[in-house]
Write a protein that holds these residues in place. Structure first.
Motif, PDB file in Angstrom:
ATOM      1  N   ARG A 269     -42.603  28.768 -33.430  1.00 37.85           N
ATOM      2  CA  ARG A 269     -42.530  27.894 -32.557  1.00 37.85           C
ATOM      3  C   ARG A 269     -43.476  28.334 -31.274  1.00 37.85           C
ATOM      4  N   THR A 270     -44.436  27.591 -30.908  1.00 34.89           N
ATOM      5  CA  THR A 270     -45.295  27.691 -29.701  1.00 34.89           C
ATOM      6  C   THR A 270     -45.104  26.590 -28.709  1.00 34.89           C
ATOM      7  N   PRO A 271     -45.684  26.585 -27.559  1.00 40.26           N
ATOM      8  CA  PRO A 271     -45.785  25.377 -26.427  1.00 40.26           C
ATOM      9  C   PRO A 271     -46.147  24.160 -27.424  1.00 40.26           C
ATOM     10  N   GLU A 272     -47.032  24.188 -28.397  1.00 40.23           N
ATOM     11  CA  GLU A 272     -47.695  23.099 -28.971  1.00 40.23           C
ATOM     12  C   GLU A 272     -46.766  22.548 -29.991  1.00 40.23           C
ATOM     13  N   THR A 273     -45.973  23.383 -30.745  1.00 49.46           N
ATOM     14  CA  THR A 273     -45.111  22.692 -31.943  1.00 49.46           C
ATOM     15  C   THR A 273     -43.764  22.368 -31.279  1.00 49.46           C
ATOM     16  N   SER A 274     -43.426  22.864 -29.918  1.00 51.13           N
ATOM     17  CA  SER A 274     -42.148  22.579 -29.480  1.00 51.13           C
ATOM     18  C   SER A 274     -42.160  21.114 -28.725  1.00 51.13           C
ATOM     19  N   SER A 275     -40.960  20.620 -28.513  1.00 47.34           N
ATOM     20  CA  SER A 275     -40.881  19.070 -28.118  1.00 47.34           C
ATOM     21  C   SER A 275     -39.910  19.412 -27.002  1.00 47.34           C
ATOM     22  N   PRO A 276     -39.810  18.067 -25.960  1.00 47.94           N
ATOM     23  CA  PRO A 276     -39.060  18.472 -24.832  1.00 47.94           C
ATOM     24  C   PRO A 276     -37.385  18.229 -24.634  1.00 47.94           C
ATOM     25  N   THR A 277     -36.883  17.279 -25.612  1.00 45.14           N
ATOM     26  CA  THR A 277     -35.714  16.858 -25.375  1.00 45.14           C
ATOM     27  C   THR A 277     -34.944  17.710 -25.893  1.00 45.14           C
ATOM     28  N   THR A 278     -33.775  18.495 -25.041  1.00 40.34           N
ATOM     29  CA  THR A 278     -32.839  19.446 -25.246  1.00 40.34           C
ATOM     30  C   THR A 278     -31.762  18.754 -25.820  1.00 40.34           C
ATOM     31  N   PHE A 279     -30.935  19.463 -26.735  1.00 42.06           N
ATOM     32  CA  PHE A 279     -29.627  18.771 -27.399  1.00 42.06           C
ATOM     33  C   PHE A 279     -28.816  18.468 -26.619  1.00 42.06           C
TER      34      PHE A 279
END
Length: 296
Positions: A269-279
């Motif tokens: 997990r990095t800023p590039e592989t993460s996406s913004p919408t939380t559960f």
């Protein structure tokens, strides 16, 4: 010209909404009547299946980019028929028409110890390899489980306060929202600068267990909701009773078994592989309205 497959599906319709204001769009739809009315007159429509050779040969002419998603087919005779065989006519048409870029919905797991025995994911990765060998630029959206899958159990959450699955309740894994998948796909479709073959992970913002998801759902809905793990046999039985072929049901079970042993943990997990919408955000904006609709 951007080609959108599955334009009436959960992800495809969101991709369509994100690109139609920026480039000419052609869609391949089995039932064009299901296209949103406000978009129907703004796109070129090819009626048919994107697994059909004649359909994709016609649809891919003059295309600059293709959004590719293999539709679920629980009644397929085999995983190969549902994935690789479905994909081969498209790979041939891409080559014939010199289409430079394809963005495909794929899965996490490549390079892990269980990638070769992961059921639907193994079949998905094999289909990806066909694009890689065909010479077209390809970006595989490497995805974990979708948050949106929980919404399929809105009625059970409303009536019994329970949602179920084959994974242990305390196992933390990534999960992403389909809106973030659509955002990633649209960015790549509108970007003409890339080539070659690569994966683009979309991991969501954090790893959560199903038990932690249940706590968040409870808080958002203001009522107790719990997660219940089901056995592989029970999981398979539900699918068989719903009309799935044994081959496809077994593929789902094998995928669940692989997820239990690290299939979705092969990407850092990095800023590039993460996406913004939380559960929590997804629950507020998608699940809660779905539960209320079920209640209505």
């Amino acid at each position: 010209m951007i080609i959108i497959t599955t334009p009436t599906g959960q992800i495809g319709r969101q991709v369509l909404q994100r690109v139609v204001d920026h480039e000419p769009v052609r869609v391949i739809a089995r039932d064009p009547g299901k296209l949103p009315a406000e978009l129907r007159d703004r796109v070129e429509v090819i009626t048919g299946s994107h697994g059909d050779r004649a359909t994709v040969q016609h649809a891919f002419e003059g295309a600059d980019a293709v959004f590719w998603l293999i539709p679920p087919n629980p009644r397929a005779d085999s995983l190969q028929a549902a994935y690789a065989d479905f994909t081969r006519p498209a790979v041939e048409a891409l080559r014939d028409h010199g289409v430079p870029r394809v963005v495909g919905v794929s899965a996490l797991g490549r390079g892990t110890a269980v990638a070769g025995r992961a059921g639907l994911v193994t079949a998905t990765l094999a289909a990806d390899d066909l694009f890689g060998a065909g010479g077209t630029g390809y970006r595989a959206l490497a995805l974990p489980s979708f948050m949106d899958n929980v919404a399929r159990q809105a009625a059970s959450i409303r009536d019994r306060g329970v949602f179920t699955g084959p994974l242990p309740g305390d196992r933390r894994d990534p999960a992403c929202a389909t809106r973030d998948i659509a955002d990633a796909a649209a960015r790549l479709l509108l970007d003409r600068t890339w080539d070659g073959v690569a994966e683009v992970p979309v991991l969501g913002p954090e790893d959560l267990s199903a038990d932690e998801q249940a706590m968040i759902i409870s808080d958002v809905l203001g009522r107790p909701v719990r997660y219940q793990q089901v056995s592989d046999d029970a999981y398979r039985e539900v699918m068989i009773k719903s009309g799935w072929t044994p081959a496809m049901a077994d593929g789902m079970v094998e995928m669940a078994q692989a997820k239990r042993t690290g299939l979705d943990r092969g990407v850092v997990r990095t800023p590039e592989t993460s996406s913004p919408t939380t559960f929590r955000q997804w629950c507020e904006e998608v699940l809660k309205p779905a539960v209320l609709i079920q209640a209505g």
